[in-house]
Design a protein around this motif. Structure first.
Motif, PDB file in Angstrom:
ATOM      1  N   LEU A   1      11.859  32.091  29.135  1.00  0.00           N
ATOM      2  CA  LEU A   1      12.501  32.975  28.164  1.00  0.00           C
ATOM      3  C   LEU A   1      13.854  32.193  27.771  1.00  0.00           C
ATOM      4  N   ALA A   2      13.958  31.372  26.891  1.00  0.00           N
ATOM      5  CA  ALA A   2      14.843  30.679  26.572  1.00  0.00           C
ATOM      6  C   ALA A   2      15.993  31.498  25.844  1.00  0.00           C
ATOM      7  N   GLY A   3      17.178  31.213  25.938  1.00  0.00           N
ATOM      8  CA  GLY A   3      18.463  31.989  25.193  1.00  0.00           C
ATOM      9  C   GLY A   3      18.571  31.476  23.910  1.00  0.00           C
ATOM     10  N   THR A   4      19.021  32.570  22.988  1.00  0.00           N
ATOM     11  CA  THR A   4      19.223  32.128  21.707  1.00  0.00           C
ATOM     12  C   THR A   4      20.647  31.594  21.642  1.00  0.00           C
ATOM     13  N   GLY A   5      21.501  31.880  22.537  1.00  0.00           N
ATOM     14  CA  GLY A   5      23.009  31.683  22.690  1.00  0.00           C
ATOM     15  C   GLY A   5      22.967  30.040  23.257  1.00  0.00           C
ATOM     16  N   GLY A   6      21.835  29.558  23.331  1.00  0.00           N
ATOM     17  CA  GLY A   6      22.077  28.030  24.102  1.00  0.00           C
ATOM     18  C   GLY A   6      21.537  28.014  25.405  1.00  0.00           C
ATOM     19  N   ASP A   7      20.902  27.213  25.801  1.00  0.00           N
ATOM     20  CA  ASP A   7      20.577  26.956  27.320  1.00  0.00           C
ATOM     21  C   ASP A   7      20.478  25.306  27.601  1.00  0.00           C
ATOM     22  N   ASP A   8      20.222  25.219  29.002  1.00  0.00           N
ATOM     23  CA  ASP A   8      20.136  23.873  29.642  1.00  0.00           C
ATOM     24  C   ASP A   8      18.846  23.213  29.629  1.00  0.00           C
ATOM     25  N   PHE A   9      17.682  23.866  29.136  1.00  0.00           N
ATOM     26  CA  PHE A   9      16.412  23.563  29.069  1.00  0.00           C
ATOM     27  C   PHE A   9      16.245  22.423  27.927  1.00  0.00           C
TER      28      PHE A   9
ATOM     29  N   ARG B   1      25.939  28.393  31.103  1.00  0.00           N
ATOM     30  CA  ARG B   1      27.490  28.423  30.860  1.00  0.00           C
ATOM     31  C   ARG B   1      27.691  29.456  29.858  1.00  0.00           C
ATOM     32  N   ARG B   2      28.638  30.431  30.030  1.00  0.00           N
ATOM     33  CA  ARG B   2      29.203  31.237  28.926  1.00  0.00           C
ATOM     34  C   ARG B   2      30.434  31.696  29.292  1.00  0.00           C
TER      35      ARG B   2
ATOM     36  N   GLN C   1      27.321  34.872  32.672  1.00  0.00           N
ATOM     37  CA  GLN C   1      25.850  34.784  33.449  1.00  0.00           C
ATOM     38  C   GLN C   1      26.184  34.487  34.835  1.00  0.00           C
ATOM     39  N   ASP C   2      27.128  33.465  35.473  1.00  0.00           N
ATOM     40  CA  ASP C   2      27.223  33.193  36.834  1.00  0.00           C
ATOM     41  C   ASP C   2      27.596  34.441  37.617  1.00  0.00           C
TER      42      ASP C   2
ATOM     43  N   ASP D   1      20.977  27.414  40.932  1.00  0.00           N
ATOM     44  CA  ASP D   1      22.190  26.895  40.294  1.00  0.00           C
ATOM     45  C   ASP D   1      22.072  26.363  38.682  1.00  0.00           C
ATOM     46  N   ASP D   2      21.096  25.406  38.819  1.00  0.00           N
ATOM     47  CA  ASP D   2      20.976  24.641  37.750  1.00  0.00           C
ATOM     48  C   ASP D   2      19.383  24.392  37.441  1.00  0.00           C
ATOM     49  N   VAL D   3      19.114  24.062  36.382  1.00  0.00           N
ATOM     50  CA  VAL D   3      17.553  23.704  35.909  1.00  0.00           C
ATOM     51  C   VAL D   3      17.254  22.306  36.859  1.00  0.00           C
ATOM     52  N   PRO D   4      16.364  22.731  37.714  1.00  0.00           N
ATOM     53  CA  PRO D   4      15.994  21.482  38.743  1.00  0.00           C
ATOM     54  C   PRO D   4      15.442  20.496  37.859  1.00  0.00           C
ATOM     55  N   THR D   5      15.243  19.296  38.762  1.00  0.00           N
ATOM     56  CA  THR D   5      14.571  18.259  38.288  1.00  0.00           C
ATOM     57  C   THR D   5      13.329  17.892  39.345  1.00  0.00           C
ATOM     58  N   MET D   6      13.762  18.465  40.409  1.00  0.00           N
ATOM     59  CA  MET D   6      12.193  18.455  41.507  1.00  0.00           C
ATOM     60  C   MET D   6      12.241  19.854  42.073  1.00  0.00           C
ATOM     61  N   GLY D   7      10.922  19.992  42.791  1.00  0.00           N
ATOM     62  CA  GLY D   7      10.724  21.150  43.706  1.00  0.00           C
ATOM     63  C   GLY D   7      10.438  22.370  42.669  1.00  0.00           C
ATOM     64  N   TRP D   8       9.662  21.895  41.656  1.00  0.00           N
ATOM     65  CA  TRP D   8       9.309  23.420  40.639  1.00  0.00           C
ATOM     66  C   TRP D   8       8.252  24.431  41.422  1.00  0.00           C
ATOM     67  N   ALA D   9       7.078  23.429  42.051  1.00  0.00           N
ATOM     68  CA  ALA D   9       6.258  23.937  42.659  1.00  0.00           C
ATOM     69  C   ALA D   9       6.631  24.979  43.704  1.00  0.00           C
ATOM     70  N   GLU D  10       7.362  24.769  44.654  1.00  0.00           N
ATOM     71  CA  GLU D  10       8.184  25.459  45.622  1.00  0.00           C
ATOM     72  C   GLU D  10       8.823  26.651  45.254  1.00  0.00           C
ATOM     73  N   LEU D  11       9.717  26.285  43.960  1.00  0.00           N
ATOM     74  CA  LEU D  11      10.621  27.520  43.364  1.00  0.00           C
ATOM     75  C   LEU D  11       9.710  28.508  42.840  1.00  0.00           C
ATOM     76  N   LEU D  12       8.487  28.180  42.342  1.00  0.00           N
ATOM     77  CA  LEU D  12       7.624  29.183  41.233  1.00  0.00           C
ATOM     78  C   LEU D  12       6.935  30.087  42.336  1.00  0.00           C
ATOM     79  N   ASP D  13       6.441  29.161  43.331  1.00  0.00           N
ATOM     80  CA  ASP D  13       5.532  30.008  44.615  1.00  0.00           C
ATOM     81  C   ASP D  13       6.523  30.729  45.309  1.00  0.00           C
TER      82      ASP D  13
END
Length: 333
Positions: free
Chosen positions: A188-196, A262-263, A268-269, A285-297
């Protein structure tokens, strides 16, 4: 007559206003730079924008206000239109979400103001002025969390805030108990902007081949102004920490991975810091670049029923009750 001023940034203010307006039992006029939504239950006063000058002059009036650029024709016109509407409609109260300047304008016209407060560090002099002049203050978070969500605010102000609970435009849903062989995550991305970015989403999907993804974004996937079905169909929601997004996830009783964006004023923080404390969410804290499977699981097994304390489905009615109480109390005999 009730007036309701809606800030134009993002979509959360508008969704909240529309939900509350539909709970009111008296006529309500929306006031905003945004166009009138199709499900708004009353009249609408369309305002010009006041932020289109690429080089605004002294927009904070020497640090005493948030946005009053000198010589801006949009600002002049919008304040005139609000004043004209007040004189013509004689509202019993004006709900302001969120503008110190509009709250001041209403109060200078003798109209009681119901102020909507947002999370974050809002103890500066400008916010204090806007909060002080309100007849009542309302916050869309659960009772007991105001000190954490508004750090630094004096006790005499925080004690005046009606914490009505998470305010979702969607009704409360049921916890998903069945486990699918391929779980689904809804972004669910934000209409106010996001880091994705497209690259980060592609990386996340590559690292989670056992997950199905639904990407709701104006830029990266399919945008849907009504994400209720996608959230309900998900086993897990990946979201920013905006108030409305969290309320809608909470109403759906879905566990979440929350990545604050960042707002201004650390909005949001501040919310994300609270969500770390026992709620059915994993906060990154941030959109990760690694570890997505572990995060979702790690998040999908959380019990979504824990959101009941955040959003019980009655916040809009409690909010409307505060507005009506002010309208009746402040109306001359």
């Amino acid at each position: 007559m009730i007036g309701y001023y809606v800030h134009h940034h993002g979509s959360g203010h508008l969704h909240r206003a529309t939900t509350v307006a539909r709970s009111l039992t008296v006529p309500v006029t929306g006031i905003s730079s945004l166009p009138k939504p199709g499900d708004w239950p009353g009249e609408w006063l369309q305002l010009p924008r006041d932020d289109e000058d690429p080089a605004p002059r002294d927009p904070t009036a020497g640090g005493r206000l948030h946005w009053v650029p000198l010589g801006d024709p949009g600002l002049t016109r919008r304040m005139h239109l609000i004043s004209e509407w007040v004189a013509r409609s004689r509202p019993r109260t004006l709900v302001v979400d969120a503008s110190v300047e509009v709250a001041l304008l209403a109060r200078l016209h003798g109209v009681p103001v119901v102020g909507v407060v947002s999370p974050g560090r809002r103890h500066d002099e400008v916010h204090r002025l806007g909060l002080d002049i309100c007849a009542e203050l309302v916050a869309a978070w659960p009772a007991g969390w105001t000190e954490r969500l508004l750090p630094g605010l004096p006790d005499q102000l925080s004690s005046r805030i009606h914490a009505v609970g998470g305010l979702s435009r969607f009704p409360v849903g049921a916890v998903r108990h069945e486990r699918r062989s391929r779980p689904r995550v809804a972004l669910l991305a934000g209409t106010g902007g996001d880091d994705f970015t497209r690259e980060l989403v592609t990386t996340a999907r590559q690292q989670t081949p056992h997950w199905d993804w639904t990407v709701m974004s104006r830029h990266l996937g399919t945008w849907n102004a009504d994400p209720r079905a996608a959230i309900a169909d998900a086993d897990l929601v990946l979201t920013h920490a905006g108030q409305n997004a969290i309320a809608e996830v909470a109403a759906a009783r879905r566990p979440a991975v929350v990545i604050p964006q960042r707002r201004p004023f650390d909005e949001q923080d501040t919310t994300a810091a609270v969500l770390r404390d026992g709620w059915p969410a994993v906060v990154a804290d941030d959109v990760p670049t690694m570890g997505w499977a572990e995060l979702l699981d790690s998040a999908v097994g959380l019990d979504g029923q824990g959101w009941e304390r955040w959003c019980d489905g009655s916040a809009a009615d409690r909010f409307a009750s505060v507005i009506l109480e002010v309208a009746m109390r402040e109306t001359p005999a």
